[in-house]
Design a protein around this motif. Structure first.
Motif, PDB file in Angstrom:
ATOM      1  N   HIS A 141     -52.972  28.093  10.497  1.00  0.00           N
ATOM      2  CA  HIS A 141     -53.504  27.303  10.604  1.00  0.00           C
ATOM      3  C   HIS A 141     -53.952  25.969   9.513  1.00  0.00           C
ATOM      4  CE1 HIS A 141     -56.664  24.990  14.370  1.00  0.00           C
ATOM      5  NE2 HIS A 141     -55.672  23.872  13.857  1.00  0.00           N
ATOM      6  N   LEU A 142     -54.323  26.514   8.411  1.00  0.00           N
ATOM      7  CA  LEU A 142     -55.095  25.673   7.350  1.00  0.00           C
ATOM      8  C   LEU A 142     -53.422  25.662   6.437  1.00  0.00           C
ATOM      9  CD1 LEU A 142     -57.132  24.935   5.761  1.00  0.00           C
ATOM     10  CD2 LEU A 142     -57.104  26.980   3.758  1.00  0.00           C
ATOM     11  N   ALA A 143     -53.028  26.106   6.668  1.00  0.00           N
ATOM     12  CA  ALA A 143     -51.614  25.656   5.470  1.00  0.00           C
ATOM     13  C   ALA A 143     -50.564  24.127   6.685  1.00  0.00           C
ATOM     14  CB  ALA A 143     -50.347  26.550   6.041  1.00  0.00           C
ATOM     15  N   ALA A 144     -50.905  24.604   7.822  1.00  0.00           N
ATOM     16  CA  ALA A 144     -50.219  22.823   8.517  1.00  0.00           C
ATOM     17  C   ALA A 144     -50.838  22.452   8.624  1.00  0.00           C
ATOM     18  CB  ALA A 144     -49.975  23.494  10.470  1.00  0.00           C
ATOM     19  N   PHE A 187     -44.745  23.449  13.201  1.00  0.00           N
ATOM     20  CA  PHE A 187     -44.713  24.944  13.361  1.00  0.00           C
ATOM     21  C   PHE A 187     -45.217  25.976  12.172  1.00  0.00           C
ATOM     22  CE2 PHE A 187     -42.942  29.447  11.212  1.00  0.00           C
ATOM     23  CZ  PHE A 187     -42.133  30.227  12.294  1.00  0.00           C
ATOM     24  N   CYS A 188     -45.729  25.770  11.861  1.00  0.00           N
ATOM     25  CA  CYS A 188     -47.075  26.490  11.043  1.00  0.00           C
ATOM     26  C   CYS A 188     -48.311  26.285  12.233  1.00  0.00           C
ATOM     27  CB  CYS A 188     -47.851  26.004   9.918  1.00  0.00           C
ATOM     28  SG  CYS A 188     -46.827  26.125   8.762  1.00  0.00           S
ATOM     29  N   ARG A 221     -51.704  30.053  16.546  1.00  0.00           N
ATOM     30  CA  ARG A 221     -52.120  30.399  18.315  1.00  0.00           C
ATOM     31  C   ARG A 221     -51.469  31.267  18.412  1.00  0.00           C
ATOM     32  NH1 ARG A 221     -57.638  29.221  18.085  1.00  0.00           N
ATOM     33  NH2 ARG A 221     -58.037  28.731  20.729  1.00  0.00           N
ATOM     34  N   THR A 222     -49.914  31.160  17.812  1.00  0.00           N
ATOM     35  CA  THR A 222     -49.109  32.394  18.742  1.00  0.00           C
ATOM     36  C   THR A 222     -49.712  34.387  17.686  1.00  0.00           C
ATOM     37  OG1 THR A 222     -46.815  30.988  18.265  1.00  0.00           O
ATOM     38  CG2 THR A 222     -47.081  32.788  18.818  1.00  0.00           C
ATOM     39  N   LEU A 223     -49.940  34.095  16.696  1.00  0.00           N
ATOM     40  CA  LEU A 223     -50.377  34.578  15.473  1.00  0.00           C
ATOM     41  C   LEU A 223     -52.133  34.824  16.635  1.00  0.00           C
ATOM     42  CD1 LEU A 223     -49.650  33.315  12.089  1.00  0.00           C
ATOM     43  CD2 LEU A 223     -49.448  35.698  13.277  1.00  0.00           C
ATOM     44  N   TYR A 224     -53.190  34.327  16.474  1.00  0.00           N
ATOM     45  CA  TYR A 224     -53.732  34.327  17.571  1.00  0.00           C
ATOM     46  C   TYR A 224     -54.346  35.577  19.019  1.00  0.00           C
ATOM     47  CZ  TYR A 224     -58.094  32.033  15.376  1.00  0.00           C
ATOM     48  OH  TYR A 224     -59.450  31.962  14.717  1.00  0.00           O
ATOM     49  N   TYR A 241     -36.533  24.981  16.025  1.00  0.00           N
ATOM     50  CA  TYR A 241     -36.679  25.200  14.306  1.00  0.00           C
ATOM     51  C   TYR A 241     -36.338  26.015  13.808  1.00  0.00           C
ATOM     52  CZ  TYR A 241     -39.961  25.584   9.992  1.00  0.00           C
ATOM     53  OH  TYR A 241     -40.969  25.695   8.803  1.00  0.00           O
ATOM     54  N   VAL A 242     -36.106  27.292  14.629  1.00  0.00           N
ATOM     55  CA  VAL A 242     -34.895  28.354  14.000  1.00  0.00           C
ATOM     56  C   VAL A 242     -33.724  27.912  14.000  1.00  0.00           C
ATOM     57  CG1 VAL A 242     -34.032  30.508  14.733  1.00  0.00           C
ATOM     58  CG2 VAL A 242     -36.884  29.579  14.927  1.00  0.00           C
ATOM     59  N   THR A 243     -33.019  27.167  15.541  1.00  0.00           N
ATOM     60  CA  THR A 243     -31.669  27.069  14.954  1.00  0.00           C
ATOM     61  C   THR A 243     -31.523  25.551  14.142  1.00  0.00           C
ATOM     62  OG1 THR A 243     -31.985  25.794  17.354  1.00  0.00           O
ATOM     63  CG2 THR A 243     -31.332  27.813  17.345  1.00  0.00           C
ATOM     64  N   LYS A 244     -32.004  25.442  14.126  1.00  0.00           N
ATOM     65  CA  LYS A 244     -31.451  23.943  13.114  1.00  0.00           C
ATOM     66  C   LYS A 244     -32.452  24.185  11.792  1.00  0.00           C
ATOM     67  CE  LYS A 244     -30.041  20.535  16.089  1.00  0.00           C
ATOM     68  NZ  LYS A 244     -29.779  19.132  16.737  1.00  0.00           N
ATOM     69  N   VAL A 245     -33.694  23.812  11.604  1.00  0.00           N
ATOM     70  CA  VAL A 245     -34.189  23.664  10.415  1.00  0.00           C
ATOM     71  C   VAL A 245     -33.774  24.826   9.656  1.00  0.00           C
ATOM     72  CG1 VAL A 245     -36.258  22.966   9.440  1.00  0.00           C
ATOM     73  CG2 VAL A 245     -35.971  21.874  11.825  1.00  0.00           C
ATOM     74  N   LEU A 246     -34.472  25.994   9.712  1.00  0.00           N
ATOM     75  CA  LEU A 246     -33.696  27.194   9.297  1.00  0.00           C
ATOM     76  C   LEU A 246     -32.039  26.607   8.779  1.00  0.00           C
ATOM     77  CD1 LEU A 246     -36.167  29.842  10.134  1.00  0.00           C
ATOM     78  CD2 LEU A 246     -37.050  27.692   8.611  1.00  0.00           C
TER      79      LEU A 246
END
Lengths: 212, 10
Positions: free
Chosen positions: A12-15, A153-154, A159-162, A198-203
């Motif tokens: 969250h902080l990174a975002a 993504f961050c 919230r996913t990690l939460y 994000y996974v299929t394009k940006v990465l």
């Protein structure tokens, strides 16, 4: 504190920092929804009023202060310092369609019918949908800068990690907060489509652009 | 159980 919660908070902080740096370094807030950022500033303000009433830990207090400070700094950069670069025409999501129902829901479904608790509940519900103006803006323009996608993504990972944190706390501490869990699930689901792109394009080194 | 001592998460 467990590893999911800590990495969630750091994500969250990174975002928040990524977004601030993106705007500051490029001297531009193009492609960023000012409305989403205002909603996040409201979310933090409503939720962290308990800074004035209860102390949990130095970590808790400092993170809250940093989140609030950064949220207002971001709003300031978008609406004051770099206002000329703000793309208001594409930021046309009607936020009253979020704030009003969410406010009503917070009054109806909460843990305790008290002002601070209702504001906390309001902030939890509002956070779950606060990213919609940003996602709407991207769907309208059909593209997003890569740095903006890293931000999203961050923010989605947090919230996913939460969610994992809540599973952990349920098993090891017998703790669960139904309001936070349901809102957190909704919030995470809203990012699923974006995670896929994000996974299929940006990465794979491509820019995030949607088919016309 | 809901934490009656307040919200300890961010």
């Amino acid at each position: 504190m467990n590893i999911f919660r800590l990495t969630g908070d750091l994500s969250h902080l990174a975002a928040i920092i990524i977004l601030l740096l993106k705007i500051w370094k490029s001297r531009s807030c193009a492609g960023i929804s000012g409305k989403s950022q205002i909603l996040f500033a409201i979310v933090f303000t409503a939720r962290y009023l308990d800074l004035l009433t209860s102390f949990i830990s130095v970590y808790n207090t400092s993170m809250k202060v940093i989140y609030i400070g950064c949220a207002y700094a971001t709003v300031y950069l978008i609406y004051a310092k770099f206002r000329a670069t703000y793309d208001g025409n594409h930021d046309s999501f009607r936020v009253e369609f979020l704030v009003v129902p969410v406010g009503g829901l917070a009054v109806l479904i909460n843990h305790t019918f008290s002002p601070l608790e209702i504001l906390w509940t309001f902030s939890i519900y509002l956070e779950s949908v606060a990213i919609l103006p940003q996602l709407f803006m991207i769907s309208k323009t059909g593209e997003a800068e890569t740095i903006t996608t890293h931000y999203l993504f961050c923010l989605g990972m947090y919230r996913t990690l939460y969610l994992f944190n809540w599973v952990w706390r349920f098993y090891f501490e017998g703790f669960f907060d139904m309001i936070a869990i349901v809102a957190g699930l909704v919030q995470t689901v809203l990012y699923c489509d974006f995670f896929y792109l994000y996974v299929t394009k940006v990465l794979k080194g491509k820019k995030l652009s949607l088919p016309a | 159980e809901y934490n009656i001592y307040g919200h300890d998460e961010l």
